[in-house]
Design a protein around this motif. Structure first.
Motif, PDB file in Angstrom:
ATOM      1  N   ASP A   1     -30.213 -15.249 -68.113  1.00 32.43           N
ATOM      2  CA  ASP A   1     -29.034 -14.673 -68.291  1.00 32.43           C
ATOM      3  C   ASP A   1     -27.836 -15.139 -67.504  1.00 32.43           C
ATOM      4  N   ILE A   2     -28.622 -15.770 -66.296  1.00 29.88           N
ATOM      5  CA  ILE A   2     -26.907 -16.314 -65.755  1.00 29.88           C
ATOM      6  C   ILE A   2     -27.783 -17.419 -65.324  1.00 29.88           C
ATOM      7  N   ALA A   3     -26.873 -18.608 -64.514  1.00 26.76           N
ATOM      8  CA  ALA A   3     -26.795 -19.941 -63.746  1.00 26.76           C
ATOM      9  C   ALA A   3     -25.566 -20.604 -62.911  1.00 26.76           C
ATOM     10  N   CYS A   4     -25.606 -20.582 -61.865  1.00 28.88           N
ATOM     11  CA  CYS A   4     -25.475 -20.897 -60.497  1.00 28.88           C
ATOM     12  C   CYS A   4     -25.324 -22.266 -60.722  1.00 28.88           C
ATOM     13  N   PHE A   5     -24.704 -23.168 -61.226  1.00 27.50           N
ATOM     14  CA  PHE A   5     -24.768 -24.520 -60.793  1.00 27.50           C
ATOM     15  C   PHE A   5     -23.732 -24.888 -59.501  1.00 27.50           C
ATOM     16  N   GLN A   6     -24.639 -26.191 -58.657  1.00 27.65           N
ATOM     17  CA  GLN A   6     -23.564 -26.826 -57.114  1.00 27.65           C
ATOM     18  C   GLN A   6     -23.754 -27.952 -57.915  1.00 27.65           C
TER      19      GLN A   6
ATOM     20  N   VAL B   1     -14.067 -32.335 -62.487  1.00 28.87           N
ATOM     21  CA  VAL B   1     -12.443 -30.924 -61.888  1.00 28.87           C
ATOM     22  C   VAL B   1     -12.871 -30.574 -63.384  1.00 28.87           C
ATOM     23  N   ASP B   2     -12.472 -29.257 -63.804  1.00 21.32           N
ATOM     24  CA  ASP B   2     -12.577 -28.185 -64.554  1.00 21.32           C
ATOM     25  C   ASP B   2     -12.600 -29.100 -66.032  1.00 21.32           C
ATOM     26  N   GLU B   3     -11.493 -29.716 -66.416  1.00 23.19           N
ATOM     27  CA  GLU B   3     -11.237 -30.020 -67.413  1.00 23.19           C
ATOM     28  C   GLU B   3     -12.820 -30.774 -68.118  1.00 23.19           C
ATOM     29  N   ALA B   4     -12.985 -32.001 -66.941  1.00 23.36           N
ATOM     30  CA  ALA B   4     -14.341 -32.423 -67.338  1.00 23.36           C
ATOM     31  C   ALA B   4     -15.627 -31.464 -67.700  1.00 23.36           C
ATOM     32  N   PHE B   5     -15.277 -30.208 -67.377  1.00 21.68           N
ATOM     33  CA  PHE B   5     -16.939 -29.614 -67.621  1.00 21.68           C
ATOM     34  C   PHE B   5     -16.953 -29.782 -69.150  1.00 21.68           C
ATOM     35  N   PRO B   6     -18.683 -30.049 -69.382  1.00 22.17           N
ATOM     36  CA  PRO B   6     -19.046 -30.028 -70.581  1.00 22.17           C
ATOM     37  C   PRO B   6     -19.363 -28.447 -71.132  1.00 22.17           C
ATOM     38  N   SER B   7     -17.906 -27.940 -70.946  1.00 25.85           N
ATOM     39  CA  SER B   7     -18.280 -26.369 -71.293  1.00 25.85           C
ATOM     40  C   SER B   7     -18.583 -26.048 -72.723  1.00 25.85           C
ATOM     41  N   GLU B   8     -18.143 -26.319 -73.108  1.00 26.98           N
ATOM     42  CA  GLU B   8     -18.840 -26.266 -75.075  1.00 26.98           C
ATOM     43  C   GLU B   8     -19.946 -26.746 -75.265  1.00 26.98           C
ATOM     44  N   VAL B   9     -20.948 -27.646 -74.353  1.00 29.12           N
ATOM     45  CA  VAL B   9     -21.765 -27.991 -74.887  1.00 29.12           C
ATOM     46  C   VAL B   9     -22.806 -26.744 -73.971  1.00 29.12           C
ATOM     47  N   PHE B  10     -22.620 -25.485 -73.207  1.00 27.62           N
ATOM     48  CA  PHE B  10     -23.040 -24.102 -72.966  1.00 27.62           C
ATOM     49  C   PHE B  10     -22.795 -23.125 -73.675  1.00 27.62           C
ATOM     50  N   GLU B  11     -21.468 -23.062 -73.974  1.00 29.34           N
ATOM     51  CA  GLU B  11     -20.583 -22.267 -74.927  1.00 29.34           C
ATOM     52  C   GLU B  11     -21.816 -22.190 -76.669  1.00 29.34           C
TER      53      GLU B  11
ATOM     54  N   ALA C   1     -17.149 -19.971 -66.191  1.00 29.61           N
ATOM     55  CA  ALA C   1     -16.426 -20.034 -65.224  1.00 29.61           C
ATOM     56  C   ALA C   1     -16.672 -21.786 -64.354  1.00 29.61           C
ATOM     57  N   VAL C   2     -14.963 -22.071 -63.825  1.00 29.10           N
ATOM     58  CA  VAL C   2     -15.273 -23.579 -63.166  1.00 29.10           C
ATOM     59  C   VAL C   2     -14.797 -23.893 -61.781  1.00 29.10           C
ATOM     60  N   HIS C   3     -15.222 -24.287 -60.993  1.00 30.69           N
ATOM     61  CA  HIS C   3     -14.636 -24.617 -59.953  1.00 30.69           C
ATOM     62  C   HIS C   3     -14.922 -25.848 -59.340  1.00 30.69           C
ATOM     63  N   GLY C   4     -14.254 -27.048 -59.868  1.00 30.30           N
ATOM     64  CA  GLY C   4     -14.549 -28.499 -59.987  1.00 30.30           C
ATOM     65  C   GLY C   4     -13.310 -28.822 -58.675  1.00 30.30           C
ATOM     66  N   GLN C   5     -13.730 -30.801 -59.115  1.00 35.68           N
ATOM     67  CA  GLN C   5     -13.141 -31.367 -57.726  1.00 35.68           C
ATOM     68  C   GLN C   5     -13.459 -32.590 -57.965  1.00 35.68           C
ATOM     69  N   LYS C   6     -12.815 -33.646 -58.601  1.00 35.33           N
ATOM     70  CA  LYS C   6     -13.526 -35.081 -58.495  1.00 35.33           C
ATOM     71  C   LYS C   6     -14.293 -35.626 -58.097  1.00 35.33           C
ATOM     72  N   GLY C   7     -15.130 -36.035 -58.125  1.00 38.15           N
ATOM     73  CA  GLY C   7     -16.582 -36.752 -57.811  1.00 38.15           C
ATOM     74  C   GLY C   7     -17.558 -35.876 -56.552  1.00 38.15           C
ATOM     75  N   PHE C   8     -16.610 -34.598 -56.422  1.00 32.77           N
ATOM     76  CA  PHE C   8     -17.945 -34.392 -55.721  1.00 32.77           C
ATOM     77  C   PHE C   8     -17.905 -32.223 -55.370  1.00 32.77           C
ATOM     78  N   ASN C   9     -18.627 -31.840 -55.054  1.00 24.62           N
ATOM     79  CA  ASN C   9     -18.682 -30.883 -55.044  1.00 24.62           C
ATOM     80  C   ASN C   9     -18.476 -30.373 -55.882  1.00 24.62           C
ATOM     81  N   GLY C  10     -18.054 -28.875 -56.953  1.00 25.78           N
ATOM     82  CA  GLY C  10     -17.404 -28.364 -57.694  1.00 25.78           C
ATOM     83  C   GLY C  10     -18.785 -27.254 -57.532  1.00 25.78           C
ATOM     84  N   VAL C  11     -18.030 -26.276 -58.597  1.00 26.64           N
ATOM     85  CA  VAL C  11     -19.756 -24.870 -58.321  1.00 26.64           C
ATOM     86  C   VAL C  11     -18.786 -24.700 -60.548  1.00 26.64           C
ATOM     87  N   ALA C  12     -20.455 -24.488 -61.018  1.00 26.02           N
ATOM     88  CA  ALA C  12     -19.453 -23.114 -61.897  1.00 26.02           C
ATOM     89  C   ALA C  12     -21.103 -22.359 -62.586  1.00 26.02           C
ATOM     90  N   LEU C  13     -20.790 -21.516 -63.064  1.00 34.32           N
ATOM     91  CA  LEU C  13     -21.303 -20.650 -63.208  1.00 34.32           C
ATOM     92  C   LEU C  13     -20.757 -20.423 -65.411  1.00 34.32           C
TER      93      LEU C  13
END
Length: 260
Positions: free
Chosen positions: A28-33, A38-48, A55-67
């Motif tokens: 029901d919920i997945a947490c990715f690390q 960056v936020d804009e490059a996250f493939p949200s439409e695939v998961f939608e 929800a995304v909090h990204g960073q270019k080339g490093f780190n980043g988390v998504a819900l």
């Protein structure tokens, strides 16, 4: 409700694996690390397209988390409080309405910290202290709360294939484990250890030296539960199967089931 966490080690490189696993496991919920974009490059439409709000909090080339959540987000807040100069994308907090009330999710990618004695190690310990203060404040709300993610902490000798090899690593240093115990001692429950007491169950195998084939792993991905969440705990399992897939992440998913 099934809630999963997975360090995906690059969402672009692991997109097929992520979607395949989501279709199979159907959390029901997945947490990715470590999404590494960056936020804009996250493939949200695939998961939608799979039925998830993103929800995304990204960073270019490093780190980043998504819900990802099949239920809508009531609140979303990136960044861990306590250091306004910290620009690393490692923390994403959200609130979701469930039948029993509010479910608060904290998705973290805790710093690695190596090598010990460096600024990176000091940053790791300071980050853990900031996390503790945030969790302490949130526990006062008496909500169903889950802190999920890649903690980069080996809690105990039974959580690593050879403790002697890791004694001086930032993931297993005494200071790191002490900070983790202080966090747990706020009143949190490790979901996996509440359900399993067997040793040598891992969530990470390095790409080097045949670690996967030799089962030389670490348990560093965790789901920590508030007392209200622990009361609703039904199951917690590690799914090692994606580690054997083509071009895998070096981590595997771990999930918890709660009655909500």
């Amino acid at each position: 409700m099934k809630i999963a966490t997975w360090n995906i080690n690059g969402i672009k490189a692991r997109l097929d694996a992520a979607t395949t696993w989501l279709k199979q496991a159907n959390p029901d919920i997945a947490c990715f690390q470590e999404i590494k974009c960056v936020d804009e490059a996250f493939p949200s439409e695939v998961f939608e397209a799979l039925g998830y709000n993103v929800a995304v909090h990204g960073q270019k080339g490093f780190n980043g988390v998504a819900l990802l959540s099949k239920l809508p987000f009531d609140e979303v807040a990136p960044r861990l409080a306590g250091d306004p100069d910290d620009v690393q994308a490692r923390y994403l907090e959200a609130v979701i309405s469930v039948p029993s009330g509010a479910l608060r999710l904290i998705n973290i990618y805790l710093p690695n910290g190596n090598p010990p004695g460096s600024e990176k190690f000091a940053y790791k310990l300071a980050w853990m202290s900031r996390l503790r203060e945030r969790v302490k404040a949130l526990l006062a709300l008496e909500e169903t709360m889950i802190i999920a993610g890649d903690f980069n902490v080996i809690p105990a000798p039974e959580d690593v294939y050879n403790p002697a090899v890791w004694m001086d690593d930032a993931l297993f240093r005494a200071e790191t484990r002490a900070h983790f115990r202080v966090l747990l001692n706020l009143g949190l429950t490790c979901a996996f250890r509440a359900c399993h007491d067997e040793p040598h169950r891992y969530t990470f195998w390095d790409y080097q030296a045949g670690a996967w084939q030799k089962n030389q792993g670490l348990r560093i991905d965790h789901l920590l539960l508030s007392p209200q969440a622990a009361d609703r705990l039904q199951a917690c399992e590690i799914d090692p199967s994606p580690r054997g897939w083509e071009k895998p992440s070096d981590h595997v998913p771990i999930w918890v089931e709660l009655t909500v």
